[in-house]
Design a protein around this motif. Structure first.
Motif, short mmCIF file in Angstrom:
data_model
loop_
_atom_site.label_atom_id
_atom_site.label_comp_id
_atom_site.label_asym_id
_atom_site.label_seq_id
_atom_site.Cartn_x
_atom_site.Cartn_y
_atom_site.Cartn_z
N ALA A 234 0.84 -1.20 0.00
CA ALA A 234 0.00 0.00 0.00
C ALA A 234 0.88 1.24 0.00
O ALA A 234 1.86 1.31 0.73
CB ALA A 234 -0.91 0.01 1.21
N ILE A 235 0.50 2.21 -0.82
CA ILE A 235 1.18 3.50 -0.86
C ILE A 235 0.18 4.56 -0.45
O ILE A 235 -0.85 4.77 -1.11
CB ILE A 235 1.75 3.79 -2.25
CG1 ILE A 235 2.80 2.74 -2.61
CG2 ILE A 235 2.35 5.19 -2.30
CD1 ILE A 235 3.31 2.81 -4.01
N MET A 236 0.45 5.21 0.67
CA MET A 236 -0.45 6.21 1.22
C MET A 236 0.16 7.60 1.08
O MET A 236 1.36 7.75 0.83
CB MET A 236 -0.76 5.89 2.69
CG MET A 236 -1.42 4.54 2.89
SD MET A 236 -1.92 4.28 4.60
CE MET A 236 -3.22 5.52 4.74
N GLY A 237 -0.68 8.59 1.28
CA GLY A 237 -0.21 9.97 1.19
C GLY A 237 -1.37 10.90 0.91
O GLY A 237 -2.43 10.47 0.45
N GLU A 238 -1.17 12.16 1.18
CA GLU A 238 -2.20 13.16 0.93
C GLU A 238 -2.46 13.29 -0.57
O GLU A 238 -1.63 12.92 -1.40
CB GLU A 238 -1.77 14.51 1.51
CG GLU A 238 -1.53 14.52 3.01
CD GLU A 238 -2.80 14.26 3.80
OE1 GLU A 238 -3.89 14.65 3.32
OE2 GLU A 238 -2.72 13.68 4.90
N SER A 239 -3.63 13.83 -0.89
CA SER A 239 -3.96 14.09 -2.30
C SER A 239 -2.93 15.05 -2.89
O SER A 239 -2.54 16.03 -2.25
CB SER A 239 -5.36 14.70 -2.41
OG SER A 239 -6.34 13.80 -1.97
N GLY A 240 -2.49 14.73 -4.10
CA GLY A 240 -1.57 15.61 -4.80
C GLY A 240 -0.09 15.35 -4.55
O GLY A 240 0.75 16.04 -5.11
N VAL A 241 0.23 14.33 -3.73
CA VAL A 241 1.66 14.08 -3.44
C VAL A 241 2.34 13.26 -4.54
O VAL A 241 3.56 13.15 -4.55
CB VAL A 241 1.86 13.38 -2.09
CG1 VAL A 241 1.36 14.25 -0.95
CG2 VAL A 241 1.19 12.00 -2.07
N GLY A 242 1.54 12.65 -5.43
CA GLY A 242 2.15 11.90 -6.53
C GLY A 242 1.87 10.41 -6.53
O GLY A 242 2.54 9.66 -7.25
N LYS A 243 0.89 9.95 -5.76
CA LYS A 243 0.58 8.51 -5.72
C LYS A 243 0.16 8.00 -7.10
O LYS A 243 0.66 6.98 -7.59
CB LYS A 243 -0.52 8.21 -4.70
CG LYS A 243 -0.18 8.58 -3.27
CD LYS A 243 -1.21 8.06 -2.29
CE LYS A 243 -2.62 8.54 -2.53
NZ LYS A 243 -2.79 10.00 -2.39
N SER A 244 -0.77 8.71 -7.73
CA SER A 244 -1.23 8.30 -9.05
C SER A 244 -0.12 8.41 -10.08
O SER A 244 -0.01 7.57 -10.99
CB SER A 244 -2.44 9.15 -9.48
OG SER A 244 -3.55 8.89 -8.65
N THR A 245 0.71 9.44 -9.95
CA THR A 245 1.85 9.60 -10.86
C THR A 245 2.79 8.40 -10.74
O THR A 245 3.24 7.84 -11.76
CB THR A 245 2.62 10.89 -10.53
OG1 THR A 245 1.77 12.01 -10.75
CG2 THR A 245 3.87 11.02 -11.39
N LEU A 246 3.08 7.98 -9.52
CA LEU A 246 3.96 6.83 -9.31
C LEU A 246 3.38 5.58 -9.94
O LEU A 246 4.09 4.83 -10.63
CB LEU A 246 4.20 6.63 -7.81
CG LEU A 246 5.01 5.39 -7.42
CD1 LEU A 246 6.38 5.38 -8.08
CD2 LEU A 246 5.15 5.30 -5.90
N LEU A 247 2.09 5.34 -9.73
CA LEU A 247 1.48 4.14 -10.30
C LEU A 247 1.44 4.20 -11.83
O LEU A 247 1.61 3.17 -12.49
CB LEU A 247 0.07 3.94 -9.73
CG LEU A 247 0.00 2.98 -8.55
CD1 LEU A 247 0.84 3.46 -7.38
CD2 LEU A 247 -1.44 2.74 -8.11
N SER A 248 1.24 5.38 -12.38
CA SER A 248 1.26 5.52 -13.84
C SER A 248 2.63 5.19 -14.41
O SER A 248 2.74 4.57 -15.48
CB SER A 248 0.87 6.95 -14.24
OG SER A 248 -0.49 7.20 -13.95
N LEU A 249 3.67 5.57 -13.70
CA LEU A 249 5.04 5.27 -14.15
C LEU A 249 5.30 3.77 -14.05
O LEU A 249 5.89 3.17 -14.97
CB LEU A 249 6.04 6.04 -13.32
CG LEU A 249 6.00 7.57 -13.45
CD1 LEU A 249 6.92 8.22 -12.43
CD2 LEU A 249 6.38 8.00 -14.86
N ILE A 250 4.88 3.15 -12.95
CA ILE A 250 5.07 1.71 -12.79
C ILE A 250 4.32 0.95 -13.88
O ILE A 250 4.80 -0.06 -14.41
CB ILE A 250 4.61 1.26 -11.39
CG1 ILE A 250 5.51 1.85 -10.31
CG2 ILE A 250 4.62 -0.27 -11.29
CD1 ILE A 250 5.00 1.62 -8.89
#
Length: 227
Positions: free
Chosen positions: A39-55
């Motif tokens: 699980a990758i947690m974090g506030e909105s806008g920190v880059g979680k979706s960006t990281l998953l898009s790169l993976i």
């Protein structure tokens, strides 16, 4: 010894807005073993979706490398990357993206027929088994408009698994669900992760994920820290 299925080294992702460069990910490192549920947690806008898009190979890195199942995906061209995604990766998103004109069973197995038209019976059988596993045996022939939000997301989970992927990338998979359906989806992910030894990486702001994931990371200031 567990096999490392995902290895990220020195990952940097910048976005440019006019003369300003926004540094979202700053030299991020991560190793994930086969069969893990991360699980990758974090506030909105920190880059979680960006990281998953790169993976998932849906966006390009600024610097660094991403290796999945011994393939350096950051070195693949668009054609080879698309082939790699189709073969090794499954995806879930906050919205289910089911095709409204098709029923649950068709939504799970039809995407497989785009390149492999001769295996309809085999794909349909696997799709049926998965839908039954997620508790939708009696809803196989219902279209998305006839299903609840939680049921649609269970169809999306089945679709993500039907290709027997090495890695499933789930971006806020319970973001639109109430507490009851959130628990159902997380329970199913945990169960299927163990049964199929499929690796899951889940980005979420839902703190309940701590009860389900084997490892939890916080994304903050462009870096990942294990919780």
């Amino acid at each position: 010894m567990s096999k490392i299925i995902l290895q990220i080294k020195g990952l940097v992702k910048n976005f440019q807005s006019g003369s300003t460069i926004l540094e979202v990910l700053q030299g991020l490192d991560l190793e994930v073993n086969e069969g893990d549920c991360i699980a990758i947690m974090g506030e909105s806008g920190v880059g979680k979706s960006t990281l998953l898009s790169l993976i998932g190979g849906l966006d390009s890195v600024t610097e660094g490398s991403i290796r999945i199942n011994d393939t350096q995906i950051t070195q693949l061209d668009e054609r080879d990357l698309a082939h790699f995604r189709a073969r090794f990766l499954g995806f879930m998103f906050q919205y289910h993206y089911l095709l409204p004109e098709f029923n649950a069973l068709e939504n799970v197995f039809l995407p497989l027929l785009i390149k492999e038209k001769n295996f309809k019976k085999e794909f349909e059988k696997k799709a049926r088994e998965l839908l039954e596993e997620v508790g939708l045996k009696g809803r196989l022939f219902h279209k998305p408009g006839e299903l609840s939000g939680g049921e649609c997301q269970r169809v999306a989970l089945s679709r993500a698994l039907v290709k027997k992927p090495k890695l499933v990338i789930a971006d806020e998979p319970t973001g639109n669900l109430d507490d009851k359906n959130t628990q159902i989806v997380f329970d199913l992910i945990t169960s299927l992760n163990k049964k199929y030894n499929t690796t899951f990486i889940i980005a979420t702001h839902n703190k309940k994920i701590v009860q389900y994931a084997r490892k939890v990371y916080l994304l903050e200031n462009g870096k990942l820290n294990k919780i």
